[in-house]
Enzyme design. Structure first.
Site, short mmCIF file in Angstrom:
data_model
loop_
_atom_site.label_atom_id
_atom_site.label_comp_id
_atom_site.label_asym_id
_atom_site.label_seq_id
_atom_site.Cartn_x
_atom_site.Cartn_y
_atom_site.Cartn_z
N SER A 145 42.89 44.62 34.16
CA SER A 145 42.40 43.24 34.12
C SER A 145 41.75 43.02 32.75
O SER A 145 41.41 44.00 32.07
CB SER A 145 41.35 43.06 35.22
OG SER A 145 40.58 41.89 35.01
N TYR A 158 33.77 45.75 40.13
CA TYR A 158 35.12 45.45 39.62
C TYR A 158 35.25 45.85 38.15
O TYR A 158 36.20 46.54 37.76
CB TYR A 158 35.38 43.95 39.81
CG TYR A 158 36.80 43.52 39.54
CD1 TYR A 158 37.76 43.56 40.56
CD2 TYR A 158 37.19 43.02 38.30
CE1 TYR A 158 39.06 43.14 40.33
CE2 TYR A 158 38.48 42.60 38.07
CZ TYR A 158 39.42 42.66 39.08
OH TYR A 158 40.71 42.24 38.85
P1 NAD Z 1 45.66 39.87 46.33
O1 NAD Z 1 44.38 39.75 47.09
O2 NAD Z 1 46.63 38.75 46.38
O3 NAD Z 1 46.42 41.21 46.76
C1 NAD Z 1 45.76 42.45 46.86
C2 NAD Z 1 46.43 43.26 47.95
O4 NAD Z 1 45.73 44.52 48.05
C3 NAD Z 1 46.37 42.59 49.32
O5 NAD Z 1 47.65 42.54 49.91
C4 NAD Z 1 45.43 43.50 50.11
O6 NAD Z 1 45.71 43.56 51.49
C5 NAD Z 1 45.63 44.83 49.42
N1 NAD Z 1 44.51 45.73 49.67
C6 NAD Z 1 43.17 45.41 49.65
N2 NAD Z 1 42.45 46.46 50.04
C7 NAD Z 1 43.33 47.47 50.30
C8 NAD Z 1 43.18 48.80 50.77
N3 NAD Z 1 41.98 49.31 51.07
N4 NAD Z 1 44.29 49.54 50.94
C9 NAD Z 1 45.52 49.04 50.68
N5 NAD Z 1 45.72 47.77 50.26
C10 NAD Z 1 44.64 47.01 50.07
O7 NAD Z 1 45.22 40.20 44.84
P2 NAD Z 1 45.98 40.08 43.44
O8 NAD Z 1 45.36 38.99 42.70
O9 NAD Z 1 47.45 40.13 43.61
O10 NAD Z 1 45.45 41.42 42.75
C11 NAD Z 1 46.27 42.56 42.54
C12 NAD Z 1 45.68 43.39 41.41
O11 NAD Z 1 45.66 42.61 40.22
C13 NAD Z 1 44.23 43.83 41.66
O12 NAD Z 1 44.04 45.16 41.21
C14 NAD Z 1 43.43 42.89 40.81
O13 NAD Z 1 42.23 43.44 40.38
C15 NAD Z 1 44.39 42.68 39.64
N6 NAD Z 1 44.12 41.46 38.88
C16 NAD Z 1 44.20 40.25 39.49
C17 NAD Z 1 43.93 39.12 38.74
C18 NAD Z 1 44.00 37.73 39.33
O14 NAD Z 1 43.54 36.81 38.66
N7 NAD Z 1 44.55 37.53 40.51
C19 NAD Z 1 43.59 39.22 37.39
C20 NAD Z 1 43.52 40.49 36.81
C21 NAD Z 1 43.80 41.60 37.58
#
Ligand code: NAD
Length: 263
Positions: A145, A158
């Site tokens: 991120s 985070y």
């Molecule tokens: P999201 O909430 O849409 O998806 C995350 C998924 O992880 C979900 O399906 C959830 O069920 C699963 N999850 C959560 N806890 C879990 C566990 N204990 N075991 C197994 N699965 C688990 O989130 P996203 O936005 O797609 O994020 C995905 C990655 O991208 C994350 O690491 C997040 O930090 C990173 N990220 C997201 C953004 C953003 O703006 N959305 C920006 C930078 C980085």
């Protein structure tokens, strides 16, 4: 033909990628970025394993990708140990957010976030690297991120977990280089996923502003490109990191943040 604008979203074309014969594991593949990665790598011909704690979501995503669903809480070491280890492309993606000042941050929540976002990637790497080394090829893509590179207030767990993931990725790059395996971090800004949608209410509370103001005043304040990224744009960068053209690219942190870290 009209030139594509970065402000208006991604084009429909995708990079050429052939992953036939390769096995992929994407964590957190039931939603958002992970789901988009699973679909994109399946489209390239890979056998895709999708792991997520949300049974219904991961089964739906696996059906859509033509892959295999694994219902697993990645904070549980036994559940991680039950996932396949003969993996050629590992996408460490699962992550959660919690917004609170340090003095009010629940310690158990902090520990669980590090278990999910640092310890689980480490355990998965321990399992997958021997297979990659034996075949002389592999790709590790860690979904970090901007918060792996920069801090924001109220995100102690985070930001510290993502910084740790950045370090882990670089160590793997150094160890894996002689084996034809690369390890990189992708560092998105804000992506249109449920993780961000859930944050808007929390951010409105801690900053004391209306929910409608959060996207512009908090999330996109530093970003020259004034829109959220789409999950497919992150998935396309993951696909590119799996092409033969990126064999020299390792140990890197690639910002995908609309220019946020440039300002
Ligand atoms: P999201 O909430 O849409 O998806 C995350 C998924 O992880 C979900 O399906 C959830 O069920 C699963 N999850 C959560 N806890 C879990 C566990 N204990 N075991 C197994 N699965 C688990 O989130 P996203 O936005 O797609 O994020 C995905 C990655 O991208 C994350 O690491 C997040 O930090 C990173 N990220 C997201 C953004 C953003 O703006 N959305 C920006 C930078 C980085």
């Amino acid at each position: 033909m009209e030139a594509p604008s970065s402000q208006s979203g991604p084009p429909a074309e995708s990079v050429r990628l052939d992953l036939r014969g390769r096995a992929v594991l994407v964590t957190g593949a039931g939603s958002g970025i992970g789901r988009a990665c699973a679909l994109r790598l399946a489209e390239a011909g890979a056998r895709v394993h999708l792991a997520d704690i949300d049974a219904e979501a991961v089964k739906e995503a696996a059906d859509a990708a033509g892959g295999t669903a694994h219902v697993a809480d990645l904070t549980d070491e036994a559940a991680v140990a039950a996932l396949p280890d003969a993996i050629d492309v590992l996408v460490n993606n699962a992550g959660v957010q919690h917004v609170a000042p340090v003095e009010a941050f629940p310690p158990e929540r902090f520990r669980r976030m590090h278990a999910l976002m640092v310890h689980a990637p480490f355990l998965l790497l321990r399992r997958a690297l021997p297979h990659m080394y034996a075949s002389g090829w592999g790709r590790v893509v860690n979904i970090s991120s901007v918060h792996g590179l920069r801090a924001s207030p109220y995100k102690a767990a985070y930001v510290s977990a993502k910084h740790a993931l950045e370090g882990l990725s670089k160590v793997v790059a150094a160890e894996a280089a002689p084996h034809g395996v690369t390890s990189n971090c992708l560092c998105p800004g804000y992506v249109r996923t449920p993780l961000v949608e859930r944050q808007i209410t929390d951010q409105a509370d801690v900053h004391g502003i209306a929910e409608g103001e959060v996207t512009e005043s908090v999330l996109l304040r530093r970003s020259p490109i004034k829109r959220l990224a789409e999950p497919e744009e992150v998935a396309e960068a993951v696909a590119w990191l799996c092409t033969p053209h990126t064999g020299y690219l390792t140990g890197a942190s690639i910002s995908l943040d609309g220019g946020w870290t440039a300002t």
